[in-house]
Design a protein around this motif. Structure first.
Motif, PDB file in Angstrom:
ATOM      1  N   GLY A 189       0.500  -1.042   0.205  1.00 24.95           N
ATOM      2  CA  GLY A 189       0.380   0.448   0.116  1.00 24.95           C
ATOM      3  C   GLY A 189       1.111   1.022   0.212  1.00 24.95           C
ATOM      4  O   GLY A 189       0.218   1.989  -0.589  1.00 24.95           O
ATOM      5  N   LEU A 192       2.936   1.801  -2.938  1.00 23.49           N
ATOM      6  CA  LEU A 192       1.977   2.171  -4.700  1.00 23.49           C
ATOM      7  C   LEU A 192       1.431   3.903  -4.160  1.00 23.49           C
ATOM      8  O   LEU A 192       0.288   4.257  -5.005  1.00 23.49           O
ATOM      9  CB  LEU A 192       0.772   1.681  -4.791  1.00 23.49           C
ATOM     10  CG  LEU A 192       0.850   0.575  -5.005  1.00 23.49           C
ATOM     11  CD1 LEU A 192       0.292  -0.684  -4.710  1.00 23.49           C
ATOM     12  CD2 LEU A 192       1.289  -0.071  -6.133  1.00 23.49           C
ATOM     13  N   GLY A 193       1.659   4.511  -3.430  1.00 24.42           N
ATOM     14  CA  GLY A 193       1.345   5.721  -2.897  1.00 24.42           C
ATOM     15  C   GLY A 193       0.649   6.278  -1.443  1.00 24.42           C
ATOM     16  O   GLY A 193       0.172   7.522  -1.994  1.00 24.42           O
ATOM     17  N   GLY A 194       0.116   4.831  -1.229  1.00 27.70           N
ATOM     18  CA  GLY A 194      -0.599   5.024  -0.106  1.00 27.70           C
ATOM     19  C   GLY A 194       0.052   5.876   0.940  1.00 27.70           C
ATOM     20  O   GLY A 194       1.138   4.983   1.834  1.00 27.70           O
ATOM     21  N   GLY A 195       0.011   7.022   1.662  1.00 25.33           N
ATOM     22  CA  GLY A 195      -0.080   7.061   3.007  1.00 25.33           C
ATOM     23  C   GLY A 195      -0.023   6.543   4.215  1.00 25.33           C
ATOM     24  O   GLY A 195      -1.145   5.603   3.727  1.00 25.33           O
ATOM     25  N   HIS A 198      -3.797   6.580   4.474  1.00 26.99           N
ATOM     26  CA  HIS A 198      -4.868   6.366   3.318  1.00 26.99           C
ATOM     27  C   HIS A 198      -4.539   4.646   3.406  1.00 26.99           C
ATOM     28  O   HIS A 198      -5.651   4.050   3.263  1.00 26.99           O
ATOM     29  CB  HIS A 198      -3.985   6.793   1.751  1.00 26.99           C
ATOM     30  CG  HIS A 198      -5.032   6.207   0.812  1.00 26.99           C
ATOM     31  ND1 HIS A 198      -5.907   6.190   0.148  1.00 26.99           N
ATOM     32  CD2 HIS A 198      -4.417   4.740   0.078  1.00 26.99           C
ATOM     33  CE1 HIS A 198      -7.237   5.917  -0.594  1.00 26.99           C
ATOM     34  NE2 HIS A 198      -5.594   5.163  -1.187  1.00 26.99           N
ATOM     35  N   ARG A 202      -7.916   2.425   4.082  1.00 25.34           N
ATOM     36  CA  ARG A 202      -7.693   1.095   2.943  1.00 25.34           C
ATOM     37  C   ARG A 202      -7.778  -0.013   3.137  1.00 25.34           C
ATOM     38  O   ARG A 202      -8.435  -0.537   2.166  1.00 25.34           O
ATOM     39  CB  ARG A 202      -7.557   2.240   1.979  1.00 25.34           C
ATOM     40  CG  ARG A 202      -7.751   1.785   0.364  1.00 25.34           C
ATOM     41  CD  ARG A 202      -9.118   2.698  -0.708  1.00 25.34           C
ATOM     42  NE  ARG A 202      -9.383   2.044  -1.206  1.00 25.34           N
ATOM     43  CZ  ARG A 202     -11.128   1.513  -1.744  1.00 25.34           C
ATOM     44  NH1 ARG A 202     -12.180   1.049  -1.107  1.00 25.34           N
ATOM     45  NH2 ARG A 202     -10.564   1.103  -2.845  1.00 25.34           N
TER      46      ARG A 202
ATOM     47  N   GLU B 112     -10.373  -2.525  -8.589  1.00 26.39           N
ATOM     48  CA  GLU B 112      -9.853  -2.104  -7.228  1.00 26.39           C
ATOM     49  C   GLU B 112      -8.365  -1.860  -6.599  1.00 26.39           C
ATOM     50  O   GLU B 112      -8.000  -1.312  -6.708  1.00 26.39           O
ATOM     51  CB  GLU B 112     -10.888  -1.877  -6.474  1.00 26.39           C
ATOM     52  CG  GLU B 112     -11.984  -1.962  -5.717  1.00 26.39           C
ATOM     53  CD  GLU B 112     -13.385  -2.324  -4.865  1.00 26.39           C
ATOM     54  OE1 GLU B 112     -14.531  -1.565  -4.960  1.00 26.39           O
ATOM     55  OE2 GLU B 112     -12.858  -3.450  -4.611  1.00 26.39           O
ATOM     56  N   PHE B 116      -5.539   0.828  -7.180  1.00 23.03           N
ATOM     57  CA  PHE B 116      -5.230   1.572  -5.663  1.00 23.03           C
ATOM     58  C   PHE B 116      -4.315   2.969  -5.957  1.00 23.03           C
ATOM     59  O   PHE B 116      -4.082   3.479  -5.030  1.00 23.03           O
ATOM     60  CB  PHE B 116      -4.678   0.893  -5.143  1.00 23.03           C
ATOM     61  CG  PHE B 116      -4.028   0.929  -3.168  1.00 23.03           C
ATOM     62  CD1 PHE B 116      -5.131   0.512  -2.140  1.00 23.03           C
ATOM     63  CD2 PHE B 116      -2.742   1.043  -3.610  1.00 23.03           C
ATOM     64  CE1 PHE B 116      -4.791   0.783  -1.249  1.00 23.03           C
ATOM     65  CE2 PHE B 116      -2.872   1.388  -2.126  1.00 23.03           C
ATOM     66  CZ  PHE B 116      -3.672   1.557  -1.268  1.00 23.03           C
ATOM     67  N   PRO B 117      -2.924   2.241  -6.989  1.00 24.28           N
ATOM     68  CA  PRO B 117      -2.344   3.799  -6.927  1.00 24.28           C
ATOM     69  C   PRO B 117      -3.284   4.674  -7.488  1.00 24.28           C
ATOM     70  O   PRO B 117      -2.090   5.841  -6.886  1.00 24.28           O
ATOM     71  CB  PRO B 117      -1.411   3.033  -7.882  1.00 24.28           C
ATOM     72  CG  PRO B 117      -1.247   1.919  -7.801  1.00 24.28           C
ATOM     73  CD  PRO B 117      -2.562   0.988  -7.481  1.00 24.28           C
ATOM     74  N   ARG B 119      -5.607   6.450  -6.567  1.00 24.80           N
ATOM     75  CA  ARG B 119      -7.101   6.525  -5.774  1.00 24.80           C
ATOM     76  C   ARG B 119      -5.488   7.300  -4.987  1.00 24.80           C
ATOM     77  O   ARG B 119      -5.969   8.023  -4.352  1.00 24.80           O
ATOM     78  CB  ARG B 119      -7.676   5.273  -5.538  1.00 24.80           C
ATOM     79  CG  ARG B 119      -8.199   6.050  -3.858  1.00 24.80           C
ATOM     80  CD  ARG B 119      -8.845   4.767  -3.259  1.00 24.80           C
ATOM     81  NE  ARG B 119      -9.979   3.972  -3.828  1.00 24.80           N
ATOM     82  CZ  ARG B 119     -11.404   4.832  -3.588  1.00 24.80           C
ATOM     83  NH1 ARG B 119     -11.478   5.548  -2.432  1.00 24.80           N
ATOM     84  NH2 ARG B 119     -11.914   4.019  -4.087  1.00 24.80           N
ATOM     85  N   ALA B 120      -4.533   6.438  -5.103  1.00 23.92           N
ATOM     86  CA  ALA B 120      -3.749   7.119  -3.602  1.00 23.92           C
ATOM     87  C   ALA B 120      -3.054   7.829  -3.666  1.00 23.92           C
ATOM     88  O   ALA B 120      -2.971   9.125  -2.991  1.00 23.92           O
ATOM     89  CB  ALA B 120      -2.804   5.653  -3.082  1.00 23.92           C
ATOM     90  N   ARG B 164      -1.255  -3.670 -11.407  1.00 20.56           N
ATOM     91  CA  ARG B 164      -1.373  -2.555  -9.903  1.00 20.56           C
ATOM     92  C   ARG B 164       0.075  -1.740 -10.102  1.00 20.56           C
ATOM     93  O   ARG B 164       0.280  -1.049  -9.765  1.00 20.56           O
ATOM     94  CB  ARG B 164      -1.254  -3.183  -9.050  1.00 20.56           C
ATOM     95  CG  ARG B 164      -1.750  -2.998  -7.659  1.00 20.56           C
ATOM     96  CD  ARG B 164      -2.097  -3.554  -6.956  1.00 20.56           C
ATOM     97  NE  ARG B 164      -0.973  -3.414  -6.004  1.00 20.56           N
ATOM     98  CZ  ARG B 164      -0.984  -4.551  -5.054  1.00 20.56           C
ATOM     99  NH1 ARG B 164      -1.989  -4.718  -3.774  1.00 20.56           N
ATOM    100  NH2 ARG B 164       0.372  -5.701  -4.640  1.00 20.56           N
TER     101      ARG B 164
END
Lengths: 289, 374
Positions: A189, A192-195, A198, A202, B112, B116-117, B119-120, B164
């Motif tokens: 996560g 892939l760019g999720g802080g 997030h 998520r 989804e 994910f990337p 949306r993030a 992804r």
């Protein structure tokens, strides 16, 4: 020489018998300690003066103390559950994400109170919360209040002490679920760019939902049937269902009425479990995989 | 796989986001008293496919962790292009990572997961559908959008993880043994597919593996790690033909290492035999001859000029389908093995077990490495 199929069938039969033999002691105990008393309870609840009667159930509609007590019980159980989730989630999160030796410490602190009896803990709260207890003395000493505030013999004391006892039942299933969330998913996560927020909302939170459901159901159901703590800290004013049962038996010697209350509460709990089991398998609620 | 080739050969596909160079400078990572990575410096050119190859515990996963931002080096630095990213958290590095066990989110559908990337990164929501479809088409999973992860096979999960990682057009993609959970056939076809994807994406790819064949198949260059240090960084061909050490020689290919002594400026002695090498011998007195099984030729009746000769006795012949592995005890020396194609002529050249055999090796294939000092 016998036919191979017959041999196989005989083998299967022997295996089935063995399984039955192994299960027998447990089945016997459950039958004697659970099925028989429950059946007796059900029979009692529909018996008045030695004959079949729905009188005990009719009382639920006639006397408002019954449904008011149920309402209060559900409300307290709900408040306790919500607070337990609010308090337990961060603790479980910490235990599941900290390095192993720290998570052992956190879990140890959660489990430690289990080693003291519920009764002792209820009295401890009474000592702390009474009119001239430690808490009131401290509040007055600091000049925060002029006179003692009522901390026990009301809903507040009941909720607080019940919460104290039930929080571990929230933390443990939460921890069990969180600990099984693969660390790779959180790293993925993030990569892939999720802080952090997030990834938490998520990925981590949705994956911890089975634990949330399990802990919520467990705590709610336990709170519904709680007796000693509300009895001692509610001061007779917070009249929960369990106390209704005990009064009917101890004071009025009304076994039929007490049984009817028990049956209704049991049905409520069964309905809850059924609802929850549609979201999460029952084995998981009970802490097994 | 059915649609393979439909979109191949197109350079700079829709998901190409360019590439970026990577520079690791003196990276060291210690865990307590254990040094997982020991002063590693490595430059990866933009658009390069570089494999990190090494046995388990060699530090390749630690190095990948440092590149991904999951681990901070104890000392040293990491640069993407001009930027020092040593302390930049993973979610701000803008790289795609494919994990060993795919790390797909089990509670999200295929679409989804791939979105994910996007949306993030707060990409405009209107573009998600198209970009997810493009990424899935690229890995030949078009139409799988609404599937649950649990409904996919291992190979399909692998492709979703890939989609992804590329959907947001990263300029650098890290892959941590992404094919190790697949069976051999699927793995080999995925290797070819990854090569094609690499050309289309034009991204820099750093690929961790412990499978030397996989590394040789896909990489522009391979960095061989051992005990937290770089043993050699080179093209597959040069690693194979000019291993810098006994470790690399034994790790790449299938070879037997035989101790030899220096007998001249370009020759070594193995028992009574003298072997000439076409390459300058390494320094030092202790030398090893790396005999790669496929470079040895079973001599027939005539021996061509210019070859080194090794004579011995056949001790065992193992039939392995496409080839025979022949074990040969050299006269007064160690046992070596050679690989012979399983065609008729190849099989005829091998005498029965116990019979003498002469093996030939060309000076170009005669590889001498320094013996390990440790």
């Amino acid at each position: 020489m016998t036919h191979p199929g017959t041999d196989l069938r005989r083998h299967e039969r022997r295996e089935a018998l063995l399984v039955l033999a192994l299960l027998f002691p447990a089945l016997a105990v459950v039958t004697v300690l659970l099925v028989v008393p429950l059946a007796w309870l059900a029979v009692q609840s529909v018996t008045a003066d030695g004959a079949f009667s729905l009188e005990h159930y009719r009382r639920f509609l006639a006397e408002d103390i019954y449904w008011r007590s149920f309402l209060l019980t559900f409300r307290i159980a709900l408040i306790v559950t919500v607070l337990a989730l609010g308090l337990g989630y961060p603790v479980a999160y910490a235990a599941a994400t900290l390095p192993r030796r720290w998570s052992v410490v956190v879990l140890g602190l959660v489990i430690l109170p289990f080693w003291t009896s519920v009764l002792v803990r209820a009295y401890a709260w009474m000592v702390l919360l009474q009119r001239r207890g430690l808490v009131n003395a401290a509040l007055q000493g600091l000049g925060l209040t002029d006179q003692p505030i009522a901390l026990i013999n009301n809903e507040f004391g009941t909720v607080l002490a019940t919460l104290h006892i039930l929080v571990p039942f929230m933390v443990l299933p939460l921890y069990a679920t969180m600990q099984r969330i693969p660390r790779d998913l959180l790293l993925a996560g993030a990569s892939l760019g999720g802080g952090p927020a997030h990834v938490f909302f998520r990925v981590f939170l949705p994956l911890s939902m089975p634990g949330v459901v399990a802990g919520t159901v467990l705590v709610f159901v336990l709170a519904l049937g709680f007796y000693i703590t509300p009895e001692l800290l509610g001061g007779g004013r917070t009249f929960m269902v369990s106390m209704l049962v005990s009064r009917n038996v101890e004071i009025y010697n009304q076994w039929g009425a007490a049984s009817a209350i028990g049956v209704v509460l049991l049905l409520c709990v069964a309905a809850l479990f059924w609802l929850a089991s549609r979201v999460v398998p029952v084995e998981r609620i009970m802490g097994a995989r | 796989m059915a649609a393979a080739g439909s979109n191949s050969g197109v350079n700079g596909g829709p998901l190409s986001g360019g590439s970026i160079g990577v520079s690791i400078r003196n990276a060291t990572r210690r865990y307590g008293a254990f040094t997982a990575l020991d002063d590693v410096s490595l430059d990866v050119a933009p658009g390069e496919f570089l494999s990190l190859l090494g046995p388990s515990g060699s530090g390749k996963t630690t190095l990948l962790g440092i590149l991904g931002g999951f681990t901070v080096p104890s000392s040293g630095s990491v640069h993407f292009g001009e930027a020092d990213v040593t302390f930049v958290p993973p979610h701000k590095r803008g790289i795609g990572v494919v994990f060993q066990n795919y790390a797909l989110f089990p509670h999200l559908s295929v679409a989804e997961n791939v979105a994910f990337p996007l949306r993030a990164r707060r990409e405009p929501k209107g573009t998600w559908g198209r970009r997810v479809a493009e990424a899935l088409a690229m890995v030949e999973l078009a139409g799988y959008e609404d599937r649950a992860i649990s409904q996919l096979s291992g190979g399909q999960r692998q492709r979703v993880a890939l989609a992804r990682a590329i959907v947001f057009r990263p300029r650098l993609i890290l892959m941590d043994e992404p094919l190790s959970a697949l069976d051999k056939q699927l793995r080999e076809s995925m290797q070819i597919e990854l090569r094609r994807l690499h050309r289309q994406l034009e991204a820099t790819i750093i690929y961790v593996t412990h499978d030397q064949r996989e590394a040789l198949t896909m990489s522009d260059r391979i960095a061989i790690l051992r005990g937290g240090r770089l043993a050699q960084v080179d093209t597959p061909e040069r690693l194979h033909d000019r291993p810098a050490s006994a470790f690399v020689a034994s790790f790449i290919g299938e070879s037997t290492l035989v101790p030899v002594t220096r007998s001249g400026p370009d020759s070594v002695a193995l028992g009574a035999a003298t072997l000439r090498s076409a390459r300058p011998l390494p320094e030092g007195a202790a030398l090893l001859l790396a005999l790669q099984t496929e470079k040895l030729i079973a001599a027939g009746d005539s021996v061509p000029d210019g070859y080194n000769r090794l004579t011995g006795r056949v001790t065992d012949i193992v039939y392995q389908g496409e080839s025979l592995k022949v074990f040969l005890a050299l006269d007064g020396g160690p046992e070596i093995s050679l690989r012979q194609p399983a065609h008729h002529a190849g099989r005829r050249a091998i005498p029965p077990t116990g019979a003498p055999l002469t093996a030939l090796i060309h000076p170009q294939d005669t590889i001498i490495v320094p013996a390990e000092s440790a």
